[in-house]
Design an enzyme around this catalytic site. Structure first.
Site, PDB file in Angstrom:
ATOM      1  N   ARG A   1       0.503  -1.037   0.289  1.00  0.00           N
ATOM      2  CA  ARG A   1      -0.136  -0.187   0.077  1.00  0.00           C
ATOM      3  C   ARG A   1       1.189   0.991   0.260  1.00  0.00           C
ATOM      4  O   ARG A   1       1.609   1.358   1.081  1.00  0.00           O
ATOM      5  CB  ARG A   1      -0.720   0.315   0.722  1.00  0.00           C
TER       6      ARG A   1
ATOM      7  N   HIS B   1      -2.307  10.943   0.740  1.00  0.00           N
ATOM      8  CA  HIS B   1      -1.882  11.515   2.362  1.00  0.00           C
ATOM      9  C   HIS B   1      -1.512  12.442   2.913  1.00  0.00           C
ATOM     10  O   HIS B   1      -0.279  12.080   3.375  1.00  0.00           O
ATOM     11  CB  HIS B   1      -1.041   9.784   2.045  1.00  0.00           C
TER      12      HIS B   1
ATOM     13  N   GLU C   1      -7.157   8.559   6.280  1.00  0.00           N
ATOM     14  CA  GLU C   1      -7.600   8.697   7.526  1.00  0.00           C
ATOM     15  C   GLU C   1      -7.592  10.230   6.843  1.00  0.00           C
ATOM     16  O   GLU C   1      -7.096  11.340   7.830  1.00  0.00           O
ATOM     17  CB  GLU C   1      -6.049   9.055   8.596  1.00  0.00           C
TER      18      GLU C   1
ATOM     19  N   ASN D   1      -7.058   1.521   9.992  1.00  0.00           N
ATOM     20  CA  ASN D   1      -5.846   1.916  10.697  1.00  0.00           C
ATOM     21  C   ASN D   1      -5.730   2.322  12.363  1.00  0.00           C
ATOM     22  O   ASN D   1      -6.658   2.800  13.042  1.00  0.00           O
ATOM     23  CB  ASN D   1      -4.805   3.484   9.848  1.00  0.00           C
TER      24      ASN D   1
ATOM     25  N   TYR E   1      -4.192   1.306  16.206  1.00  0.00           N
ATOM     26  CA  TYR E   1      -3.009   1.395  16.757  1.00  0.00           C
ATOM     27  C   TYR E   1      -3.044   1.037  18.100  1.00  0.00           C
ATOM     28  O   TYR E   1      -2.342   0.709  19.422  1.00  0.00           O
ATOM     29  CB  TYR E   1      -2.209   3.072  17.119  1.00  0.00           C
TER      30      TYR E   1
ATOM     31  N   GLU F   1      -2.838  -0.190   8.460  1.00  0.00           N
ATOM     32  CA  GLU F   1      -2.172   0.176   9.292  1.00  0.00           C
ATOM     33  C   GLU F   1      -2.337  -0.402  10.412  1.00  0.00           C
ATOM     34  O   GLU F   1      -3.670  -0.684  10.870  1.00  0.00           O
ATOM     35  CB  GLU F   1      -2.062   0.932   9.357  1.00  0.00           C
TER      36      GLU F   1
HETATM   37  O1  IFM Z   1       3.147   7.283  10.123  1.00  0.00           O
HETATM   38  C1  IFM Z   1       1.371   7.565  10.348  1.00  0.00           C
HETATM   39  C2  IFM Z   1       0.750   7.493   8.989  1.00  0.00           C
HETATM   40  O2  IFM Z   1       1.136   8.001   8.448  1.00  0.00           O
HETATM   41  C3  IFM Z   1      -0.960   7.413   9.419  1.00  0.00           C
HETATM   42  N1  IFM Z   1      -0.963   6.857  10.291  1.00  0.00           N
HETATM   43  C4  IFM Z   1      -0.602   6.349  11.559  1.00  0.00           C
HETATM   44  C5  IFM Z   1       1.539   6.911  11.173  1.00  0.00           C
HETATM   45  C6  IFM Z   1       1.893   5.990  12.341  1.00  0.00           C
HETATM   46  O3  IFM Z   1       1.084   7.860  12.914  1.00  0.00           O
END
Ligand code: IFM
Length: 461
Positions: free
Chosen positions: A89, A133, A178, A304, A306, A363
């Site tokens: 990606r 992005h 995002e 995405n 985290y 992500e």
């Molecule tokens: O680096 C970023 C990415 O550009 C978008 N998602 C989160 C990642 C980590 O912060």
């Protein structure tokens, strides 16, 4: 679900849960890795401008060179193929192909993406192209950027240009990465480009992103046979910091004003009532005329994920709250609360609430302060454990019926982490920014084993 972390339960069985055609990949983005900022006719983007403003970036750096991927893409493709990637990606830089955002095409810029796509296909790696992005051409920002409704046409023309150039070889597309981060961090919080601090502008930007997605999605489908078009949303687990009624209400309002703000309209439900109430109460809608945005028709929902975000209210007022990791929780170098089961629960929630055709984890990853050891290796045990536990949580969601079809690690390479510059390393491959040497970390070998041998283990011996 029990409270036992998924990974400890039965890693071998969990690894087998992924079907043979599951798409294991890596994710990156143009400004974070390409470099070559002033080469071959590339135009200026808002990140070139923003990163030069005093105080905007923690280490004062920019993406002029980054990972020099523009020149080293062939090595990087070999590397990811060797690590077992089935998909990659990446994002195209709007300013590289259309230096002023509209009008004159920069052929060398388009040629770069042709070479990259051909190298990927030659190595057996499926490209997934993300069109945005965050690196908007500066010339378009000078005309109002994403707050200007004309951006819907600008973006659609750009999407059509890239799709008509690469659509014979690329079937997987993403319009936005995002959208909430771009709209809110860039236009309300001011900590990302273009560095504005005005909520009504941020709300207009979000609205135009939704419209641009719908319009560009139609254009891509018209040009590319069998195209799949999605959006990557950063939906982290949102929780109340305490059991108090005030924190619980704040958490629901925040999640509605941020995550559902994009997801509800895209799935044809219009703006969410709770989010509308919160934004209105905080004055974010002052002077904004909101009409019903079009539904987005997503072929897949990109997630995405985290961390867990805990919301602590200072008062009953909307947006009078703080969001972050609870004290004492396990955290990455980003101060993000590590919550693998939150990935499972978020996948389940999205599936139950929106019933998307497919979900792809677009992500997932972690920053830790790694270095090359005297033995020439990077022993990133923390990242390896983080990833193992999250992959196990994804397997649980799959087992519970979530139509999960892919997982992309963020990221292939250590890269430019926006306002934190080069101070945070997310890569499975270490980059020495003095000489651009790439060194696969232990986590890269772990990923290789997961993909090639279906082994989900913390023990690499
Ligand atoms: O680096 C970023 C990415 O550009 C978008 N998602 C989160 C990642 C980590 O912060």
């Amino acid at each position: 679900m029990t409270a036992t972390p998924a990974f400890e339960r039965d890693p071998a069985r969990l690894a087998r849960a992924f079907p043979a055609d599951f798409t294991w990949g890596f994710a990156t983005s143009a400004y974070q890795i390409e470099g070559a900022a002033a080469e071959d006719g590339r135009g200026t983007s808002i990140w070139d401008t923003f990163s030069r403003q005093a105080g905007s970036i923690a280490d004062g750096s920019n993406g002029d060179i980054a990972c020099d991927h523009y020149h080293r893409y062939a090595e990087d493709v070999r590397l990811m193929a060797d690590l077992g990637a089935r998909a990659y990606r990446f994002s195209t830089s709007w300013a590289r192909v259309l230096p002023t955002g509209t009008g004159a095409i920069n052929q060398p810029g388009l040629d770069f993406y042709q070479r990259l796509v051909d190298a990927l296909l030659g190595a057996g790696v499926q490209p997934l192209i993300n069109l945005f992005h965050w690196d908007l051409p500066q010339a378009l920002q000078d005309r109002g950027g994403f707050a200007n409704p004309q951006v819907v046409d600008w973006f659609t023309d750009y999407a059509a240009l890239v799709a008509s150039t690469l659509g014979d070889r690329v079937k997987d597309w993403m319009t936005f990465n995002e959208p909430a981060v771009f709209a809110f961090l860039g236009h309300a919080d001011g900590i990302h480009a273009p560095g504005l601090r005005d909520w009504p502008t941020a709300i207009r930007v979000a609205d135009n992103e939704l419209r641009a997605h719908a319009s560009a999605g139609r254009a891509i489908r018209g040009l590319v046979d069998g195209a799949k078009v999605g959006v990557a949303f950063d939906v982290n687990q949102v929780a109340a910091a305490t059991e108090s009624e005030r924190d619980r209400v704040a958490a629901s309002r925040w999640s509605s004003a941020r995550d559902a703000w994009f997801l509800d309209p895209l799935f044809g439900r219009g703006y969410p009532a709770l989010g509308l109430e919160a934004h209105r109460e905080a004055g974010h809608l002052d002077g904004v005329e909101l009409t019903e945005p079009p539904a987005g028709d997503l072929d897949y929902l990109g997630l995405n994920y985290y961390r867990r975000d805990s919301v602590r209210a200072h008062s009953d007022r909307a947006f009078d709250w703080e969001i972050g990791a609870v004290e004492g929780s396990e955290q990455t170098q980003m101060d993000w609360h590590v919550a693998p089961d939150g990935l499972r629960d978020t996948l389940l929630d999205l599936h139950r609430t929106y019933a998307p055709r497919e979900i792809v984890v677009t992500e997932n990853g972690a920053a830790y302060p790694d270095a090359v050891d005297p033995d020439g290796q990077v022993h990133d045990a923390d990242r390896l454990a983080y990833l193992s536990r999250h992959v196990a949580a994804a397997a649980e969601a799959l087992g519970a019926g979530v139509p999960l079809t892919g997982y992309h690690v963020w990221s292939l390479l250590d890269n430019y982490e926006w306002s934190l510059g080069y101070s945070r390393r997310f890569g499975l491959v270490h980059v020495d920014f003095d000489n651009q040497r790439r060194t696969p970390k232990d986590s890269a070998r772990w990923y290789q084993r997961l993909v090639k041998e279906k082994e989900l283990t913390l023990d690499l011996t």
